[in-house]
Design a protein around this motif. Structure first.
Motif, PDB file in Angstrom:
ATOM      1  N   UNK A   1       0.898  -1.194   0.018  1.00 20.56           N
ATOM      2  CA  UNK A   1      -0.107   0.050   0.127  1.00 20.56           C
ATOM      3  C   UNK A   1       1.006   1.138  -0.050  1.00 20.56           C
ATOM      4  N   UNK A   2       0.338   2.242  -0.647  1.00 21.21           N
ATOM      5  CA  UNK A   2       1.191   3.406  -0.635  1.00 21.21           C
ATOM      6  C   UNK A   2       0.227   4.456  -0.113  1.00 21.21           C
ATOM      7  N   UNK A   3       0.734   5.486   0.783  1.00 20.73           N
ATOM      8  CA  UNK A   3      -0.090   6.373   1.330  1.00 20.73           C
ATOM      9  C   UNK A   3       0.189   8.028   1.006  1.00 20.73           C
ATOM     10  N   UNK A   4      -0.504   8.829   1.212  1.00 18.74           N
ATOM     11  CA  UNK A   4      -0.412  10.127   0.973  1.00 18.74           C
ATOM     12  C   UNK A   4      -1.357  10.860   1.754  1.00 18.74           C
ATOM     13  N   UNK A   5      -0.773  11.755   2.580  1.00 21.08           N
ATOM     14  CA  UNK A   5      -1.135  12.733   3.625  1.00 21.08           C
ATOM     15  C   UNK A   5      -1.551  14.034   2.870  1.00 21.08           C
ATOM     16  N   UNK A   6      -2.693  14.751   3.468  1.00 17.24           N
ATOM     17  CA  UNK A   6      -2.933  15.840   2.671  1.00 17.24           C
ATOM     18  C   UNK A   6      -3.857  16.828   3.843  1.00 17.24           C
ATOM     19  N   UNK A   7      -3.906  17.873   3.400  1.00 15.43           N
ATOM     20  CA  UNK A   7      -4.915  18.685   4.484  1.00 15.43           C
ATOM     21  C   UNK A   7      -4.178  19.647   5.567  1.00 15.43           C
ATOM     22  N   UNK A   8      -3.039  19.815   5.437  1.00 17.15           N
ATOM     23  CA  UNK A   8      -2.011  20.702   6.399  1.00 17.15           C
ATOM     24  C   UNK A   8      -2.385  22.104   6.013  1.00 17.15           C
ATOM     25  N   UNK A   9      -2.095  22.987   7.068  1.00 14.92           N
ATOM     26  CA  UNK A   9      -2.000  24.313   6.426  1.00 14.92           C
ATOM     27  C   UNK A   9      -1.587  25.431   7.698  1.00 14.92           C
ATOM     28  N   UNK A  17      -8.651  21.650  11.819  1.00 11.97           N
ATOM     29  CA  UNK A  17      -8.093  21.163  10.597  1.00 11.97           C
ATOM     30  C   UNK A  17      -8.349  19.793  10.418  1.00 11.97           C
ATOM     31  N   UNK A  18      -8.645  19.237   9.166  1.00 16.99           N
ATOM     32  CA  UNK A  18      -9.091  17.879   9.017  1.00 16.99           C
ATOM     33  C   UNK A  18      -7.966  17.241   7.889  1.00 16.99           C
ATOM     34  N   UNK A  19      -7.001  16.341   8.495  1.00 18.27           N
ATOM     35  CA  UNK A  19      -5.934  15.812   7.700  1.00 18.27           C
ATOM     36  C   UNK A  19      -6.688  14.202   6.947  1.00 18.27           C
ATOM     37  N   UNK A  64      -6.285  13.740  23.291  1.00 17.92           N
ATOM     38  CA  UNK A  64      -7.456  13.092  23.681  1.00 17.92           C
ATOM     39  C   UNK A  64      -8.514  14.288  23.952  1.00 17.92           C
ATOM     40  N   UNK A  65      -9.768  14.102  23.319  1.00 15.65           N
ATOM     41  CA  UNK A  65     -11.007  15.003  23.313  1.00 15.65           C
ATOM     42  C   UNK A  65     -10.815  16.091  22.150  1.00 15.65           C
ATOM     43  N   UNK A  66      -9.639  16.226  21.826  1.00 16.05           N
ATOM     44  CA  UNK A  66      -9.744  17.406  20.550  1.00 16.05           C
ATOM     45  C   UNK A  66      -9.348  16.874  19.208  1.00 16.05           C
ATOM     46  N   UNK A  67      -8.786  15.467  19.067  1.00 18.72           N
ATOM     47  CA  UNK A  67      -8.518  14.931  17.741  1.00 18.72           C
ATOM     48  C   UNK A  67      -9.381  13.732  17.908  1.00 18.72           C
ATOM     49  N   UNK A  68      -9.841  13.402  16.346  1.00 15.02           N
ATOM     50  CA  UNK A  68     -10.606  12.182  16.168  1.00 15.02           C
ATOM     51  C   UNK A  68     -10.076  11.634  14.886  1.00 15.02           C
ATOM     52  N   UNK A  69      -9.753  10.326  15.127  1.00 14.89           N
ATOM     53  CA  UNK A  69      -9.780   9.698  13.826  1.00 14.89           C
ATOM     54  C   UNK A  69     -10.812   8.833  13.335  1.00 14.89           C
ATOM     55  N   UNK A  70     -10.913   8.455  11.969  1.00 12.45           N
ATOM     56  CA  UNK A  70     -12.065   7.849  11.234  1.00 12.45           C
ATOM     57  C   UNK A  70     -11.500   7.393  10.179  1.00 12.45           C
ATOM     58  N   UNK A  81      -9.385  14.309  12.170  1.00 12.13           N
ATOM     59  CA  UNK A  81     -10.059  15.859  12.588  1.00 12.13           C
ATOM     60  C   UNK A  81      -9.342  16.362  13.621  1.00 12.13           C
ATOM     61  N   UNK A  82      -8.799  17.667  13.731  1.00 11.09           N
ATOM     62  CA  UNK A  82      -8.228  17.967  14.649  1.00 11.09           C
ATOM     63  C   UNK A  82      -8.852  19.494  15.144  1.00 11.09           C
TER      64      UNK A  82
END
Length: 121
Positions: A1-9, A17-19, A64-70, A81-82
């Motif tokens: 598998x290859x991964x590509x992250x995006x959404x920073x700023x 922000x949502x990565x 914890x309580x600020x970031x959520x992974x899905x 989600x940050x």
């Protein structure tokens, strides 16, 4: 598998922000995915992780309580989600894949390129 992250700023403290971590390949659901971050001069640290089908999630105490992974396996994508961002969240964020969920960088063997998140005070 290859991964590509995006959404920073650049975002102000208190903002959100949502990565995204997009994966190639048809076996994305075979992998647990973790998010890590690395600030200048610091070690890469664990942020959050999600199991193959999303049944289990783990978070670093600092987020914890600020970031959520899905994840959406139909879209081959994992999200971070940050919310309530702080200046100390400033770092390059990386996503990584592994056969099993883990909370250390040594648990992951496939890494995407990073995306920079800058939180201004």
């Amino acid at each position: 598998v290859q991964l590509q992250a995006s959404g920073g700023g650049l975002v102000q403290a208190g903002g959100s922000l949502r990565l995204s971590c997009a994966a190639s390949g048809r076996t994305f659901s075979s992998y647990a995915v973790g998010w890590f971050r690395q600030a200048p001069g610091k070690e890469r640290e664990f942020v959050a992780a999600i199991s193959r089908y999303g049944a289990s999630t783990y978070y670093a105490d600092s987020v914890k309580g600020r970031f959520f992974i899905a994840r959406d396996n139909a879209k081959n994508t994992v999200y971070l989600q940050m919310n309530s961002l702080k200046p100390e969240d400033t770092a390059v964020y990386y996503c990584a894949a592994a056969a099993r969920i883990g909370v250390t960088k040594y648990d992951y063997d496939t890494w995407g390129q990073g995306t920079l998140v800058t939180v201004s005070s």
